[in-house]
Design an enzyme around this catalytic site. Structure first.
Site, PDB file in Angstrom:
ATOM      1  N   ASP A  11       1.044  -2.189   4.456  1.00 16.95           N
ATOM      2  CA  ASP A  11      -0.111  -3.163   3.993  1.00 16.95           C
ATOM      3  C   ASP A  11      -0.858  -2.392   2.971  1.00 16.95           C
ATOM      4  OD1 ASP A  11      -1.965  -5.178   3.728  1.00 16.95           O
ATOM      5  OD2 ASP A  11      -2.274  -5.165   5.873  1.00 16.95           O
ATOM      6  N   ASP A 105       0.538  -8.558  -0.425  1.00 14.69           N
ATOM      7  CA  ASP A 105       0.205  -7.130  -0.311  1.00 14.69           C
ATOM      8  C   ASP A 105       0.914  -6.714   1.112  1.00 14.69           C
ATOM      9  OD1 ASP A 105      -1.372  -8.631   1.239  1.00 14.69           O
ATOM     10  OD2 ASP A 105      -3.132  -7.770   1.194  1.00 14.69           O
ATOM     11  N   GLU A 106       1.858  -7.556   1.435  1.00 17.75           N
ATOM     12  CA  GLU A 106       2.295  -6.889   2.720  1.00 17.75           C
ATOM     13  C   GLU A 106       4.078  -6.942   2.678  1.00 17.75           C
ATOM     14  OE1 GLU A 106       0.826  -8.110   7.108  1.00 17.75           O
ATOM     15  OE2 GLU A 106       0.231  -9.636   5.624  1.00 17.75           O
TER      16      GLU A 106
END
Length: 394
Positions: A11, A105-106
Site C-alpha cells: 500500500d 495504490d494497492e
C-alpha cells in the site's frame, strides 16, 4: 500438508498526498487534504498530519477544515496519480511472477513456492526499497498466509513500514486488534457486535460460529473466518482488463431513489471516462446492490459497444428499477462495465452530432488536466462532489 502461502499486500502511504509532495516539497510535514471545494467537496486523501486532528477520507471538506483549519486543501490531479501508479506497477511487474493490482495504490503479490530458492520476506523487502528508491514514494507492506491478514498487517505497519505475520501466528496477531480493523466490517456491524460485548478480534475468536450465523447470516461465516485468519481468496493475475467497476458503502443505509440514482450517475461517468481514456468500449453493464442484512443482488444487461455515458446512464437506471426492492434500504451499491475490448466510441448516426462528440472530448481533456469531476452532470454533483474514491478498482 500443504505449504503455507506467502502473500504480500503493498500500500502506497497517503498516495495522493505523497505524489503532490514530490511536485511541491514545501507540503512535507504539513497537514494536507486532497479533495474538492470547501463548500461541496469531500476528502479523497489526507496526510498523517491532518489525520492527527481527526480528518479522514470521505469526510466532507467543510467538516475537515473545522477539525484542522490550517490544513492545505489541494484539488488533486488525476494525471499525476495515474502516472505514479503506472511507475510502481511497472516496477512490480518486473520484479515478481504473480501480482494483482486492486486499486491505484494497492497491490497483492503471491510469493508462494519461492521459499525453495529465496527468502520471500527478503524479496518483498528489496521490492519495497526499490519502489522507494526509484519513485520517492513512501510505501508499506504486510506479509502473511492470506490476503486479509496481509492487508491488516500492512495497516499495522504504517506509515512507511513493513510487518510479517508468520504462518501459525495469525490468531495471535489478530487477537488484540479492535474489530473495526477487519476489512469490510461496517459501522453498523461493529455497533451490533459491541452490544454483545465484542470489541477485540480476540473476543470474536471465542464466539461460536453458530451465534454469528444467527445474528449476521452469511456474513457471520466471513466474520468468524477472518477473526481466525482464514481467507482462501486467490491472487488474480494482473493482465488485460476485462471489466472495470466501482462501488460505494453508505454510512447509513439508503432507500431514497434520487440519492441512489445520483450516485449511480457519478459512478457511471467515472467509468465511462476511464474507458475512453484507455481507448476501450464495453458491451455489458451491471449494478450490484447489497441490503442491510448483506444479501447481495446483481443485474446485468448486454448493450452495443460503447463508452458514452448518455447511453450507459439510462441503462444503469433501468437496472436499478429491476434489481431493487424499494421497501428495503441499501448499504452498498456498485456499477460494473464488462466485456471490454479495444476501440473508440462508435458514433450513432441517428442520435449523435458533432457537438456531442466535441463535448465528450472537451470533458475528458478538462477532467484529465484538472481532476475528475471538474466537469460533470448536475446529478453527479448533488451527492456532494464525490462520496466514493475517485480512483477505480480493477
Amino acid at each position: 500438508m500443504d505449504s503455507p502461502r506467502h502473500i504480500v499486500h503493498i500500500d502506497l502511504d497517503s498516495f495522493f498526498v505523497s505524489v503532490e509532495r514530490k511536485f511541491n516539497p514545501s507540503l512535507i510535514g504539513k497537514p494536507v487534504i486532497i479533495g474538492g471545494s470547501a463548500d461541496r467537496g469531500v476528502v479523497a486523501s489526507c496526510s498523517y498530519e491532518a489525520r492527527a486532528f481527526g480528518v479522514h477520507s470521505a469526510m466532507p471538506t467543510r467538516q475537515a477544515l473545522k477539525l484542522c483549519p490550517h490544513a492545505i486543501v489541494i484539488r488533486g490531479t488525476h494525471g499525476r496519480y495515474s502516472e505514479a501508479s503506472r511507475e510502481v506497477t511497472e516496477i512490480i511487474h518486473q520484479s515478481v511472477p504473480l501480482y494483482q493490482k486492486s486499486s491505484v495504490d494497492e497491490f497483492y503479490i503471491d510469493l508462494s513456492g519461492m521459499e525453495r530458492f529465496y527468502d520471500p520476506y527478503k524479496v518483498a523487502t528489496e521490492l519495497r526499497q526499490r519502489v522507494i528508491r526509484e519513485t520517492g514514494l513512501p510505501i508499506s507492506f504486510g506479509m502473511a498466509s492470506c490476503k486479509t491478514v496481509a492487508k491488516m498487517a500492512t495497516n499495522q505497519s504504517k506509515p512507511n513500514g513493513q510487518l510479517r505475520v508468520m504462518p501459525g501466528k495469525e490468531r495471535e496477531f489478530l487477537a488484540p486488534l479492535p474489530i473495526g480493523k477487519i476489512p469490510g466490517l461496517g459501522k453498523n456491524t461493529c455497533q451490533k457486535l459491541y452490544q454483545y460485548g465484542i470489541e477485540k478480534i480476540g473476543d470474536l475468536q471465542r464466539v461460536d460460529i453458530r451465534f454469528l450465523e444467527t445474528v449476521f447470516g452469511k456474513m457471520g461465516v466471513f466474520i468468524h473466518e477472518t477473526a481466525h485468519g482464514i481467507d482462501h481468496t486467490e491472487i488474480i493475475p494482473h493482465g488485460d482488463r476485462k471489466s472495470i467497476s466501482t462501488e460505494h458503502t453508505f454510512d447509513t443505509n439508503v432507500n431514497d431513489r434520487r440519492t441512489l440514482e445520483n450516485i449511480l450517475v457519478a459512478m457511471t461517468e467515472e467509468l465511462a471516462a476511464k474507458l475512453r481514456q484507455e481507448n476501450k468500449v464495453s458491451s455489458c453493464l451491471a449494478i450490484k446492490i447489497r441490503y442491510a442484512n448483506f444479501e447481495t443482488h446483481t443485474q446485468q444487461q448486454k448493450i452495443a459497444l460503447t463508452a458514452a455515458e448518455h447511453i450507459l446512464i439510462p441503462g444503469i437506471k433501468n437496472l436499478l428499477k429491476q434489481a431493487w426492492n424499494q421497501h428495503r434500504p441499501i448499504r452498498l451499491i456498485g456499477v460494473k462495465l464488462s466485456d471490454l475490448c479495444t476501440g473508440s466510441y462508435q458514433i450513432n448516426l441517428f442520435e449523435d452530432n458533432e457537438e456531442r462528440i466535441r463535448l465528450y472530448q472537451a470533458m475528458d481533456n478538462i477532467n484529465f488536466k484538472f481532476g475528475n469531476k471538474t466537469v460533470c452532470r448536475a446529478a453527479g454533483m448533488e451527492i456532494g462532489a464525490r462520496t466514493f474514491n475517485p480512483f477505480l478498482k480493477s
